[in-house]
Design a protein around this motif. Structure first.
Motif, PDB file in Angstrom:
ATOM      1  N   GLU A 197      33.799 -12.342  -0.920  1.00  0.00           N
ATOM      2  CA  GLU A 197      33.643 -11.029  -0.281  1.00  0.00           C
ATOM      3  C   GLU A 197      33.501 -11.186   1.243  1.00  0.00           C
ATOM      4  O   GLU A 197      34.065 -10.420   2.022  1.00  0.00           O
ATOM      5  N   LYS A 198      32.686 -12.208   1.611  1.00  0.00           N
ATOM      6  CA  LYS A 198      32.502 -12.450   3.043  1.00  0.00           C
ATOM      7  C   LYS A 198      33.817 -12.872   3.691  1.00  0.00           C
ATOM      8  O   LYS A 198      34.164 -12.406   4.794  1.00  0.00           O
ATOM      9  N   ALA A 199      34.546 -13.720   2.953  1.00  0.00           N
ATOM     10  CA  ALA A 199      35.853 -14.163   3.459  1.00  0.00           C
ATOM     11  C   ALA A 199      36.801 -12.974   3.611  1.00  0.00           C
ATOM     12  O   ALA A 199      37.561 -12.860   4.595  1.00  0.00           O
ATOM     13  N   ASN A 200      36.762 -12.061   2.617  1.00  0.00           N
ATOM     14  CA  ASN A 200      37.606 -10.847   2.675  1.00  0.00           C
ATOM     15  C   ASN A 200      37.224  -9.979   3.878  1.00  0.00           C
ATOM     16  O   ASN A 200      38.081  -9.433   4.579  1.00  0.00           O
ATOM     17  N   GLU A 201      35.888  -9.852   4.061  1.00  0.00           N
ATOM     18  CA  GLU A 201      35.424  -9.061   5.208  1.00  0.00           C
ATOM     19  C   GLU A 201      35.912  -9.671   6.527  1.00  0.00           C
ATOM     20  O   GLU A 201      36.388  -8.963   7.423  1.00  0.00           O
ATOM     21  N   ILE A 202      35.762 -10.987   6.616  1.00  0.00           N
ATOM     22  CA  ILE A 202      36.201 -11.699   7.827  1.00  0.00           C
ATOM     23  C   ILE A 202      37.713 -11.536   8.001  1.00  0.00           C
ATOM     24  O   ILE A 202      38.201 -11.290   9.132  1.00  0.00           O
ATOM     25  N   HIS A 203      38.437 -11.641   6.891  1.00  0.00           N
ATOM     26  CA  HIS A 203      39.905 -11.507   6.931  1.00  0.00           C
ATOM     27  C   HIS A 203      40.316 -10.107   7.387  1.00  0.00           C
ATOM     28  O   HIS A 203      41.195  -9.942   8.234  1.00  0.00           O
ATOM     29  N   ILE A 204      39.641  -9.101   6.770  1.00  0.00           N
ATOM     30  CA  ILE A 204      39.941  -7.702   7.128  1.00  0.00           C
ATOM     31  C   ILE A 204      39.631  -7.454   8.614  1.00  0.00           C
ATOM     32  O   ILE A 204      40.409  -6.843   9.339  1.00  0.00           O
TER      33      ILE A 204
END
Length: 230
Positions: free
Chosen positions: A29-36
């Motif tokens: 989720e954190k990676a997705n947030e960072i990616h977004i």
């Protein structure tokens, strides 16, 4: 304590798996947030760069367009000026040729004695009317004296009929016109103080200056509404 020690290896393994799954999920989720967030920042930065480059390209295009437009105007103006100069040069050449040919034909006018006598009469009269004096003298070529005397008689008669008074016109034989003159007369009054040059050469010169605008219109048309005019 007994309860903890009572957990089996399977239970411990399951607990570890749950914790690992939770940590992994949080990481995803954190990676997705960072990616977004990275995508958003990239999109913003990209949009900013695109706008800057577009503005720079537009500015450069406008600059080059203005330069091209100015260059085109300069070229058009240069071509127009060259065309105008060629037109004026051709016109002047034609006028020079016209007056040159007229000058060559002047000497032939006096060959027709009857016509020449009538011309002399009118030239004498013109000077006589302008001077408006009782005694007038005329300068002429020696070769024209006989024709001038006849022209004087006609001029005196016409002057009297038009003005209603006599005028005495004589030839000034002390100062004849040069033999190389094309003809015509110089009308002298006020005891030699005032003279009116009505020789053919002088009349042609007056045409070349005073009547030149009219001659231009006659030859080339009315130039007022033309782009190129002189």
């Amino acid at each position: 304590m007994s309860h903890v020690h009572a957990m089996s290896d399977d239970q411990v393994s399951n607990e570890l798996k749950k914790m690992t799954a939770f940590i992994r999920q949080e990481a995803i989720e954190k990676a997705n947030e960072i990616h977004i967030k990275a995508d958003e920042e990239f999109a913003i930065e990209k949009s900013k760069l695109v706008r800057q480059e577009t503005a720079a390209i537009d500015s450069e295009y406008e600059k080059k367009f203005k330069q091209a437009s100015m260059s085109q105007q300069i070229t058009r103006s240069t071509v127009a000026n060259k065309s105008r100069i060629r037109i004026l040069s051709a016109r002047q050449e034609l006028l020079d040729k016209l007056f040159d040919e007229a000058s060559k034909k002047l000497k032939g006018v006096s060959k027709d004695k009857k016509k020449y006598q009538d011309i002399l009469k009118n030239l004498i009269l013109e000077g006589t009317y302008a001077l408006n004096e009782e005694n007038i003298q005329v300068k002429a070529r020696k070769a024209d004296y006989d024709t001038v005397r006849k022209a004087i008689e006609e001029a005196q008669a016409e002057y009297k009929s038009k003005v209603g008074k006599d005028v005495s016109i004589s030839i000034d034989e002390s100062d004849p016109l040069p033999d190389g003159s094309a003809g015509g007369v110089v009308v002298v009054g006020t005891g030699g103080k005032i003279d009116i040059n009505n020789t053919f050469e002088e009349r042609l010169r007056l045409l070349e200056t005073d009547a030149l605008p009219s001659i231009r219109v006659l030859l080339f048309g009315d130039n007022k509404n033309r782009k190129f005019h002189d």
